[in-house]
Design a protein around this motif. Structure first.
Motif, PDB file in Angstrom:
ATOM      1  N   ASN A 227      42.551  45.001  39.810  1.00 28.38           N
ATOM      2  CA  ASN A 227      42.024  44.514  41.086  1.00 28.38           C
ATOM      3  C   ASN A 227      40.510  44.693  41.123  1.00 28.38           C
ATOM      4  O   ASN A 227      40.003  45.789  40.894  1.00 28.38           O
ATOM      5  N   ASN A 229      38.759  42.966  43.802  1.00 24.63           N
ATOM      6  CA  ASN A 229      38.517  42.172  44.992  1.00 24.63           C
ATOM      7  C   ASN A 229      37.466  42.794  45.904  1.00 24.63           C
ATOM      8  O   ASN A 229      37.411  44.007  46.064  1.00 24.63           O
ATOM      9  N   PHE A 241      42.904  41.127  48.647  1.00 28.59           N
ATOM     10  CA  PHE A 241      43.786  40.535  47.628  1.00 28.59           C
ATOM     11  C   PHE A 241      44.320  41.659  46.758  1.00 28.59           C
ATOM     12  O   PHE A 241      43.573  42.549  46.338  1.00 28.59           O
ATOM     13  N   ASP A 245      49.143  38.597  43.176  1.00 34.31           N
ATOM     14  CA  ASP A 245      48.872  37.557  44.171  1.00 34.31           C
ATOM     15  C   ASP A 245      49.492  37.890  45.524  1.00 34.31           C
ATOM     16  O   ASP A 245      50.170  37.081  46.149  1.00 34.31           O
ATOM     17  N   VAL A 247      48.483  39.148  49.360  1.00 36.18           N
ATOM     18  CA  VAL A 247      47.350  39.180  50.275  1.00 36.18           C
ATOM     19  C   VAL A 247      47.757  39.992  51.500  1.00 36.18           C
ATOM     20  O   VAL A 247      48.854  39.799  52.047  1.00 36.18           O
ATOM     21  N   SER A 273      43.355  39.240  38.674  1.00 36.98           N
ATOM     22  CA  SER A 273      42.618  39.638  39.862  1.00 36.98           C
ATOM     23  C   SER A 273      41.658  38.531  40.284  1.00 36.98           C
ATOM     24  O   SER A 273      41.362  37.610  39.521  1.00 36.98           O
ATOM     25  N   LYS A 274      41.183  38.621  41.507  1.00 39.02           N
ATOM     26  CA  LYS A 274      40.238  37.635  42.060  1.00 39.02           C
ATOM     27  C   LYS A 274      39.080  38.387  42.710  1.00 39.02           C
ATOM     28  O   LYS A 274      39.269  39.360  43.432  1.00 39.02           O
ATOM     29  N   MET A 277      37.910  36.005  48.377  1.00 38.18           N
ATOM     30  CA  MET A 277      38.646  34.968  49.095  1.00 38.18           C
ATOM     31  C   MET A 277      37.642  34.311  50.049  1.00 38.18           C
ATOM     32  O   MET A 277      36.449  34.618  50.009  1.00 38.18           O
ATOM     33  N   VAL A 286      42.604  31.230  49.490  1.00 39.78           N
ATOM     34  CA  VAL A 286      42.920  32.127  48.380  1.00 39.78           C
ATOM     35  C   VAL A 286      43.154  31.311  47.116  1.00 39.78           C
ATOM     36  O   VAL A 286      43.917  30.338  47.126  1.00 39.78           O
ATOM     37  N   THR A 288      44.969  31.256  43.549  1.00 39.17           N
ATOM     38  CA  THR A 288      46.152  31.931  43.013  1.00 39.17           C
ATOM     39  C   THR A 288      46.154  31.886  41.490  1.00 39.17           C
ATOM     40  O   THR A 288      45.507  31.038  40.871  1.00 39.17           O
TER      41      THR A 288
END
Length: 705
Positions: A227, A229, A241, A245, A247, A273-274, A277, A286, A288
């Protein structure tokens, strides 16, 4: 109720052989369709193994959890389907370890709960099936037997009402362009807080004099896994996030869960991970892991729209969306031939509006810069950082990375151009049309994997005696280029002092000439270059304070030997090996304050542990960041002195943020070893190891009452 019964029913007897541990007479006398029995048997065993210790042997409650078979439970679930029950159990059970069992087992547990409440479908329940969706708890549970048992609620004395919780959405208004450009001080609405990408908070309650009193206000575990985020906050709601996936929307004051959305990923798309958002209107946008962009209702987490970006699994989207001018923009990464993509979608409907190939095509602007290489043989141009947006010019600014396929570009063929556009460039788009208004290539023909795909920071600097809107960005080499925002015209370059391979920089164009002896290849011996391809300034975003003109950046002061290899990390036939700079004291973590007006490095702080976290600055003169030693620290912006630090259980990733609820300021971070820097440099700093379990959490700090 279920959609039908089979004509043949058999007694559902909880014998030792089939349902050991379930002893309720009412349960034993129920009749179940024969086709359902195998699933109920599977579910009973799974319940005994995973659920009975809390909910009781016969589902009637225990010391740690309530009944799953009384009137209160059926009232709570009245009108909801077996699919609703399945999704809830799958996402939340066992507590803190949701999704740890297979979907088959969760479906079997759902069947057991339904059967325990006299709801018996005609056949086994499959997740997502019509039967699962049509099998439901009665809307009016009156007349249903209440099985009672341990853990029920006595009515002997009145039970006090639970304290009323604030309704964070009571006065909800849509997120507007103006808000994203200049958020209210208490909010953190987008990547790096606002569309300018500065990472600066105007909050000042936490300051140099009291920061050493910071304590944990609340924390919440997130799904274990990678993660990185950077959370968003709007009017007392924190959105984050999680791995897999998922939220979450939490009450930003105390961490109370408001809603949770889980995406079902196909088996062939591993979760990633992202970085961020996006908030826009009444939606949370978001990206995915299965290469879609979805819009969730920011108040409920319900899906509003779902758009596939591409069906090509060779792409990934670790960055996150930029939402501006009613358009969702998302960059992708890939190493496949043909280049990468930036796409635009309508923020209200999800309709695809445009797609831009970040590798210029033959016969188009920049397209004839690939040394004669055909379009289907060109690699690179990935984008793994969200863009920024300037409402004044209407331009969305995106960064693009290098190519790993360095061999075809290294040596210029007679009469050709080998710059390799649009690698290592800033691209300026009109969001609605996708029109490329201008581009600037920061480093041509990159032979080092020293990308320029990081944040584009918008600010104002004095240029030739006049205040000028500029965009500032840096590559891994530790060079900051400053461009005129409206046109992309080169203004200047500021050097952090990390690199040793640039011979000169053209003062008019910004073209960077490389020392010939520093060009690597399998036809040479080892070539020593600073910084390392994984070092310099990298994934961790900077922070810019407009009032002082200072930009704050952390980096890893580590060099590399580029050694011949077959086939090699880069296709010129070289691998990169870590190497300490000459005369190094072993302090590889570097934090600098740079005056972007003068180019002067005002101060720098060095430490052993490399930094792996972005930077937050606040109006009270504080700077927050974190490192591989799992330390989260507050620095004095003016001097670089450490004013406060604390340990965290997981590797701090992403970037810290600051927000306020009811006038109280908070600092929030996410842990989870998500970006590449969080793995550290074990060859150089062997004592700094990743924790044996990669947990993830959101941790929020504030001053004590």
């Amino acid at each position: 109720m279920s959609t039908g019964w089979t004509r043949r029913h058999v007694p559902l007897l909880l014998s030792v052989g089939a349902f050991a541990g379930f002893g309720s007479v009412a349960w034993a006398q129920m009749q179940a369709p024969e086709a359902l029995l195998p699933q109920l048997q599977q579910g009973a065993k799974a319940y005994a193994d995973n659920c009975a210790s809390c909910h009781g042997q016969d589902l009637t409650g225990g010391q740690f959890a309530g009944s799953l078979a009384d009137t209160a439970f059926r009232n709570k679930w009245a009108g909801k389907s077996g699919q609703d029950m399945f999704e809830y159990v799958r996402d939340n059970m066992p507590p803190g370890n949701g999704r740890s069992l297979t979907d088959e087992v969760y479906a079997a547990l759902t069947s057991v709960i339904l059967a325990r409440n006299n709801i018996l479908p005609a056949d086994q329940l499959a997740p997502g099936s019509d039967l699962m969706r049509q099998t439901a708890f009665p809307i009016d549970p009156a007349g249903q037997p209440d099985t009672g048992g341990v853990g029920g609620l006595s009515d002997r004395f009145p039970t006090p009402e639970a304290p009323a919780r604030p309704d964070r959405f009571a006065n909800y208004t849509p997120v507007t362009e103006a808000m994203l450009q200049d958020p209210a001080a208490e909010n953190w609405l987008s990547w790096r807080r606002s569309h300018q990408g500065s990472g600066f908070s105007p909050l000042a309650q936490i300051d140099r004099n009291n920061v050493d009193r910071l304590t944990i206000a609340w924390s919440q575990a997130l799904p274990a896994g990678a993660n990185m985020n950077e959370p968003l906050v709007r009017d007392g709601v924190l959105y984050v996030f999680g791995f897999g996936d998922e939220v979450f929307a939490f009450d930003a004051e105390d961490g109370h869960l408001i809603w949770r959305h889980t995406r079902d990923l196909p088996d062939d798309f591993p979760p990633t991970s992202k970085k961020t958002m996006g908030l826009y209107a009444d939606k949370l946008i978001v990206a995915t892991s299965d290469l879609h962009v979805i819009a969730l209702d920011a108040r409920t987490g319900e899906l509003a729209w779902d758009t596939e970006i591409t069906d090509d699994p060779a792409f990934r989207n670790p960055g996150g969306p930029l939402v501006a001018d009613g358009v969702v923009m998302q960059g992708l990464t890939t190493q496949k031939a043909g280049g990468s993509l930036i796409v635009g979608m309508d923020a209200e409907t999800g309709e695809k509006l445009w797609s831009f190939n970040t590798v210029a095509q033959p016969g188009t602007p920049g397209g004839d810069t690939w040394n004669g290489l055909p379009a289907d043989k060109r690699h690179g141009g990935s984008s793994w950082t969200s863009g920024t947006y300037d409402a004044e010019t209407g331009l969305a600014l995106w960064g693009v990375a290098q190519t790993y396929d360095t061999a075809p570009l290294r040596d210029r063929k007679p009469g050709m151009n080998n710059d390799g556009l649009f690698t290592n460039s800033t691209l300026a788009f009109e969001p609605r049309s996708g029109k490329l208004v201008w581009y600037y290539q920061h480093m041509k023909n990159d032979q080092y994997d020293l990308d320029w795909t990081f944040e584009r920071v918008i600010g104002t600097l004095d240029v030739d005696g006049a205040p000028t809107r500029v965009v500032m960005t840096a590559g891994k080499e530790g060079l900051f280029d400053v461009l005129e925002l409206r046109t992309g015209k080169y203004i200047k370059t500021v050097d952090m002092g990390l690199q040793d391979f640039i011979a000169s920089i053209d003062p008019v164009t910004g073209d960077k000439a490389v020392k010939p002896e520093k060009v690597p290849g399998k036809d040479k011996g080892a070539v020593f270059v600073c910084p390392h391809a994984g070092g310099g300034r990298n994934w961790t975003p900077t922070s810019f304070v407009q009032e002082t003109g200072l930009i704050y950046v952390n980096a890893r002061d580590i060099c590399m030997d580029m050694v011949p290899a077959d086939p090699g990390f880069l296709t010129t036939g070289v691998n990169t090996e870590y190497l300490a700079p000459p005369g190094s004291d072993g302090k590889y973590g570097l934090l600098q304050a740079i005056d972007m007006q003068t180019g002067e490095v005002k101060w720098e702080a060095r430490q052993r542990a490399p930094f792996d976290m972005g930077i937050l600055t606040t109006a009270s003169g504080l700077l927050f960041t974190g490192d591989m030693a799992r330390k989260f620290k507050a620095y004095d912006q003016a001097s670089g002195d450490v004013l406060w630090q604390t340990g965290v259980t997981g590797v701090p990733n992403g970037s810290p943020i600051s927000y306020a609820v009811d006038g109280k300021q908070y600092i929030a971070i996410v842990t989870g070893a998500g970006n590449p820097l969080s793995f550290g440099v074990p060859i150089i700093t062997p004592e700094l190891q990743l924790p044996p379990v990669n947990s993830s959490s959101v941790v929020v700090y504030s001053l004590p009452e």
